[in-house]
Design a protein around this motif. Structure first.
Motif, PDB file in Angstrom:
ATOM      1  N   ILE B  21     -19.085  -2.569  72.811  1.00  0.00           N
ATOM      2  CA  ILE B  21     -18.902  -1.305  73.534  1.00  0.00           C
ATOM      3  C   ILE B  21     -19.319  -0.127  72.658  1.00  0.00           C
ATOM      4  O   ILE B  21     -20.019   0.783  73.109  1.00  0.00           O
ATOM      5  CB  ILE B  21     -17.431  -1.150  73.993  1.00  0.00           C
ATOM      6  CG1 ILE B  21     -17.107  -2.200  75.060  1.00  0.00           C
ATOM      7  CG2 ILE B  21     -17.176   0.252  74.546  1.00  0.00           C
ATOM      8  CD1 ILE B  21     -15.628  -2.324  75.373  1.00  0.00           C
ATOM      9  N   THR B  24     -23.194  -0.339  72.786  1.00  0.00           N
ATOM     10  CA  THR B  24     -23.846  -0.133  74.088  1.00  0.00           C
ATOM     11  C   THR B  24     -23.617   1.277  74.613  1.00  0.00           C
ATOM     12  O   THR B  24     -24.505   1.884  75.216  1.00  0.00           O
ATOM     13  CB  THR B  24     -23.274  -1.135  75.123  1.00  0.00           C
ATOM     14  OG1 THR B  24     -23.281  -2.425  74.541  1.00  0.00           O
ATOM     15  CG2 THR B  24     -24.078  -1.125  76.407  1.00  0.00           C
ATOM     16  N   ASN B  25     -22.400   1.803  74.467  1.00  0.00           N
ATOM     17  CA  ASN B  25     -22.079   3.115  75.039  1.00  0.00           C
ATOM     18  C   ASN B  25     -22.001   4.197  73.958  1.00  0.00           C
ATOM     19  O   ASN B  25     -21.281   5.196  74.108  1.00  0.00           O
ATOM     20  CB  ASN B  25     -20.746   3.033  75.812  1.00  0.00           C
ATOM     21  CG  ASN B  25     -20.830   2.080  76.983  1.00  0.00           C
ATOM     22  OD1 ASN B  25     -21.919   1.697  77.414  1.00  0.00           O
ATOM     23  ND2 ASN B  25     -19.686   1.698  77.527  1.00  0.00           N
ATOM     24  N   GLY B 135      -7.753  -4.456  80.413  1.00  0.00           N
ATOM     25  CA  GLY B 135      -8.469  -3.223  80.728  1.00  0.00           C
ATOM     26  C   GLY B 135      -7.730  -2.252  81.620  1.00  0.00           C
ATOM     27  O   GLY B 135      -8.164  -1.110  81.804  1.00  0.00           O
ATOM     28  N   ILE B 136      -6.595  -2.654  82.190  1.00  0.00           N
ATOM     29  CA  ILE B 136      -5.857  -1.767  83.095  1.00  0.00           C
ATOM     30  C   ILE B 136      -5.086  -0.735  82.278  1.00  0.00           C
ATOM     31  O   ILE B 136      -4.246  -1.103  81.467  1.00  0.00           O
ATOM     32  CB  ILE B 136      -4.864  -2.563  83.973  1.00  0.00           C
ATOM     33  CG1 ILE B 136      -5.609  -3.641  84.763  1.00  0.00           C
ATOM     34  CG2 ILE B 136      -4.103  -1.635  84.896  1.00  0.00           C
ATOM     35  CD1 ILE B 136      -4.686  -4.502  85.623  1.00  0.00           C
ATOM     36  N   ARG B 299      -9.047  -6.245  85.313  1.00  0.00           N
ATOM     37  CA  ARG B 299      -9.145  -7.438  84.469  1.00  0.00           C
ATOM     38  C   ARG B 299      -8.125  -7.365  83.339  1.00  0.00           C
ATOM     39  O   ARG B 299      -8.128  -6.437  82.545  1.00  0.00           O
ATOM     40  CB  ARG B 299     -10.547  -7.560  83.888  1.00  0.00           C
ATOM     41  CG  ARG B 299     -11.586  -7.810  84.955  1.00  0.00           C
ATOM     42  CD  ARG B 299     -12.722  -8.694  84.459  1.00  0.00           C
ATOM     43  NE  ARG B 299     -13.548  -9.120  85.581  1.00  0.00           N
ATOM     44  CZ  ARG B 299     -13.403 -10.283  86.209  1.00  0.00           C
ATOM     45  NH1 ARG B 299     -12.489 -11.153  85.818  1.00  0.00           N
ATOM     46  NH2 ARG B 299     -14.171 -10.587  87.236  1.00  0.00           N
ATOM     47  N   LEU B 304     -14.725  -7.480  76.916  1.00  0.00           N
ATOM     48  CA  LEU B 304     -15.092  -6.111  77.264  1.00  0.00           C
ATOM     49  C   LEU B 304     -13.949  -5.328  77.930  1.00  0.00           C
ATOM     50  O   LEU B 304     -13.689  -4.184  77.551  1.00  0.00           O
ATOM     51  CB  LEU B 304     -16.350  -6.096  78.135  1.00  0.00           C
ATOM     52  CG  LEU B 304     -17.622  -6.595  77.435  1.00  0.00           C
ATOM     53  CD1 LEU B 304     -18.800  -6.622  78.397  1.00  0.00           C
ATOM     54  CD2 LEU B 304     -17.959  -5.724  76.223  1.00  0.00           C
ATOM     55  N   PRO B 305     -13.218  -5.904  78.905  1.00  0.00           N
ATOM     56  CA  PRO B 305     -12.093  -5.145  79.479  1.00  0.00           C
ATOM     57  C   PRO B 305     -11.050  -4.760  78.420  1.00  0.00           C
ATOM     58  O   PRO B 305     -10.624  -3.601  78.354  1.00  0.00           O
ATOM     59  CB  PRO B 305     -11.517  -6.107  80.517  1.00  0.00           C
ATOM     60  CG  PRO B 305     -12.672  -6.964  80.918  1.00  0.00           C
ATOM     61  CD  PRO B 305     -13.475  -7.149  79.661  1.00  0.00           C
ATOM     62  N   GLY B 307     -11.562  -4.609  75.238  1.00  0.00           N
ATOM     63  CA  GLY B 307     -12.274  -3.681  74.363  1.00  0.00           C
ATOM     64  C   GLY B 307     -12.323  -2.274  74.948  1.00  0.00           C
ATOM     65  O   GLY B 307     -12.233  -1.271  74.217  1.00  0.00           O
ATOM     66  N   SER B 308     -12.435  -2.172  76.267  1.00  0.00           N
ATOM     67  CA  SER B 308     -12.439  -0.864  76.938  1.00  0.00           C
ATOM     68  C   SER B 308     -11.150  -0.097  76.630  1.00  0.00           C
ATOM     69  O   SER B 308     -11.174   1.112  76.358  1.00  0.00           O
ATOM     70  CB  SER B 308     -12.596  -1.075  78.454  1.00  0.00           C
ATOM     71  OG  SER B 308     -12.303   0.095  79.177  1.00  0.00           O
ATOM     72  N   VAL B 311     -11.156   0.821  72.709  1.00  0.00           N
ATOM     73  CA  VAL B 311     -12.057   1.937  72.396  1.00  0.00           C
ATOM     74  C   VAL B 311     -11.546   3.236  73.047  1.00  0.00           C
ATOM     75  O   VAL B 311     -11.651   4.319  72.457  1.00  0.00           O
ATOM     76  CB  VAL B 311     -13.510   1.612  72.817  1.00  0.00           C
ATOM     77  CG1 VAL B 311     -14.429   2.801  72.585  1.00  0.00           C
ATOM     78  CG2 VAL B 311     -14.022   0.399  72.046  1.00  0.00           C
ATOM     79  N   GLY B 312     -10.959   3.131  74.238  1.00  0.00           N
ATOM     80  CA  GLY B 312     -10.352   4.311  74.863  1.00  0.00           C
ATOM     81  C   GLY B 312      -9.286   4.936  73.967  1.00  0.00           C
ATOM     82  O   GLY B 312      -9.190   6.162  73.842  1.00  0.00           O
TER      83      GLY B 312
END
Lengths: 431, 431
Positions: B21, B24-25, B135-136, B299, B304-305, B307-308, B311-312
């Motif tokens: 992440i 990529t972002n 990721g929630i 998810r 990635l979820p 990781g989201s 990173v948030g």
């Protein structure tokens, strides 16, 4: 504990919700905000009107300058609605260095540029969580929780009135007209229901969400829009038979940097996460490139749910010590994005036609679809020994342009009495 | 643009997600955070292992002190899992004035007191969004978006493995054993599936969410817990026939200041907002006294979820300029709350029994229920001309104590061969 004075502009439905929450949850809010919040003035049109809540008359005023000119007031909460004078009042408040919280989707959707330029110039905080989807914290989610993501797509049920009507039609077989009447009686729909029923309200909210999530500026007129007035009990019946539910959806998709923007009734599979969003509930599905599918579901309107978002914004400003976070108020890149032509959008389609009961009619219709590069997923033909027959196709994914050409051809055929309806069909992704 | 150095403890599944992440972002994250993020060190067990991603070997280290002793590193991201040494490492990092982000539910659920006392003492930021439901952003939601609310209740599907198994059983008629095997083959379930299947994993997450939402401290051992191993294809079949879906749910309810805490399989109506949460997806329904019902769906695991969320949290720390928000790090009141005895909880119940096919058996069973103050909502009796008959009751809401007494009596009856299963049944509220 420190003390902060705030003022409300308006004491209608949402205003009463804010008042009730500030009183009922006083102790929790005090702890979390780090401030005792005092509502020191409320702007109303009529000081003597009975509003059914216990607001001391002394804090009501009909003169907005009582608020703007009072330097002890640090936060102004705009919950009067409509563009003017609400927008002017917000600007005046910010020019007096007051932070602003608003629930006003019309003002944000149509005057964002003007409002945000004042926000930057005056160095104040401006929060508008309540402007979209009432109590659902979708704006916080995009702004704060999903910052690690590129958002690729959002799909939302963001109008409670139409969702109530479609739910009634689906679950109880009510006609559109009766369901609308019931929604009006319950106070969900206005006397003139155009803004809800024709999808304008959804388009405003989609413009706000898209501008935020895709760092761009969307004019509501750029959004393709269809309402639900043409959805009949017959369409609902076929949808159920085929395992679908009809919802009024707002879509935005990132297609290689361009956007696809559309508001229209949509058939979604019964097991789609949005299919069980019933009555006046709202829900928004966000697809991020890291988080995947994320959905929020909740009450999109009502005094307390919308008040929950407004008071949450007030608390956020106070937690920041009434000072501006430079990273939140930074100058954002505004990315100019092209809006894709509807002809180039892709979807499955439901086509319902009334055709003559003659040999070869199904073959003819199927051949028109085939010629236009459309393949058929399901078909239902229901003859009743009468002269005319109902014919329903669900297509595989295809370009809207292909559908338009096929429909033109069908309309020209002497065996086609009527193309009764065309509804886009959404499939379940990523599961 | 300012530059910040961070370090990762661990480069497993979640670590690789974080790395991907951040790369990529990169540009979006840079804009939103206001910092260029440089991963300057990663703690691993084996520097030479092939991890399938492009991490420069020079930043890998097997010595944690390389990270703690490096004053240029300002944020440490703990994604190694397990309690030790993860907890010790987090404490060491904080003692070196580094902010910490973690995805570690075990450490948070079991060592919150110790960890938060270090957070306060050292004056650093400590974030753990990824520790519950991947990721929630449920922790952000409770901490930041719902601050105007008293939370009254939460109901969640917060274990992807068991939800995958139950979905397979429901939609494809798979047996528990086969569904578990499939989950293991797909990497959703571990070789020893106890923690997932018996509900321990859910209980840890529920302890974290409850401590946060109800401003209290919950020990995971205070939570009543039942797993899904006893759910059979027969129960699924009856559930479907009666219009229900079986899910492993986590419950917490505020009952006049006390808490009801339980984890168990539950039958929920097909149109319940949680009913369409399928496969490895998670969802959490929160009831606030202002916002009403609010659900988040997404998810609950995956590189990635999760990781989201990690990173948030990193971005949130950076947006705050790497400085602590005093209102966020304040000393919270910790409210001591009694946990209600299960005997006093209320629910509907599904009771499935095998009884002898003799006259009067239905009357006898119904009379046992009646005597114990339990009224019957639905009943199914299926005889096949064999000696034994399946009998299923769904009761109206009643006290668990009444059910326990009724079951004891049933077991003593000579006509009852077996009480096959008892499953709590949830109804749709507030709609």
């Amino acid at each position: 504990m420190k003390n902060v004075k705030i003022a409300l502009l308006g004491l209608g439905n949402v205003g009463r919700g804010v008042w009730k929450i500030l009183n009922t949850n006083k102790e929790e809010i005090r702890q979390r905000a780090g401030y005792d919040i005092e509502v020191s003035k409320i702007l109303v049109r009529d000081v003597n009107k009975d509003r059914g809540i216990n607001v001391p008359k002394g804090i009501l005023t009909t003169n907005p300058d009582d608020i703007f000119e009072d330097d002890s007031i640090q936060i102004v909460v705009e919950i009067m609605g409509g563009i003017e004078p609400a927008k002017d009042y917000m600007i005046k408040a910010m020019e007096k260095k007051k932070h602003v919280v608003t629930a006003n989707k019309f003002a944000i959707a149509t005057c964002a540029e003007e409002l945000f330029s004042v926000v930057k110039k005056e160095g104040v905080m401006f929060k508008y969580e309540a402007s979209v989807a009432g109590g659902i914290p979708i704006i916080n989610q995009i702004n704060d929780s999903l910052t690690a993501n590129k958002i690729k797509e959002m799909i939302g049920i963001i109008n409670g009135t139409t969702n109530y009507i479609l739910t009634k039609m689906h679950l109880e077989g009510t006609s559109f007209d009766d369901a609308l009447k019931e929604a009006q009686e319950k106070g969900y729909a206005e006397a003139d229901p155009t803004s809800d029923v024709e999808g304008y309200d959804v388009a405003y909210k989609l413009a706000i969400l898209t501008s935020l999530a895709f760092e761009t500026k969307i004019d509501v007129n750029q959004i393709y829009r269809e309402g639900i007035r043409n959805i009949t009990s017959m369409d609902i019946k076929y949808a159920k038979e085929l395992g679908y539910v009809i919802k009024l959806l707002a879509f935005v998709k990132d297609i290689d940097g361009n956007l696809e923007l559309r508001v229209h009734p949509t058939m979604i599979p019964e097991r789609h996460p949005l299919a069980n969003v019933n009555d006046s509930f709202n829900a928004i599905l966000v697809r991020g490139n890291a988080v995947g599918d994320l959905m929020m579901y909740g009450r999109g309107a009502g005094d307390l749910p919308t008040g929950s978002a407004v008071v949450g914004d007030i608390i956020a400003i106070l937690r920041n010590g009434l000072s501006v976070n430079p990273q939140e108020n930074r100058d954002e890149n505004v990315i100019v994005r092209d809006i894709n032509d509807m002809e180039n959008t892709k979807s499955r389609y439901y086509i319902r036609a009334t055709v003559k009961d003659v040999p070869g009619v199904l073959a003819e219709m199927a051949s028109i679809l085939g010629k236009n590069d459309i393949s058929v997923l399901s078909v239902i033909q229901k003859g009743k020994g009468k002269e005319n027959v109902g014919l329903v196709f669900i297509t595989h994914e295809t370009l809207e342009g292909n559908i338009n050409r096929a429909i033109e051809e069908m309309k020209k055929s002497p065996t086609v009495e009527e193309i009764d309806n065309i509804i886009r069909v959404e499939k379940i992704k990523n599961q």
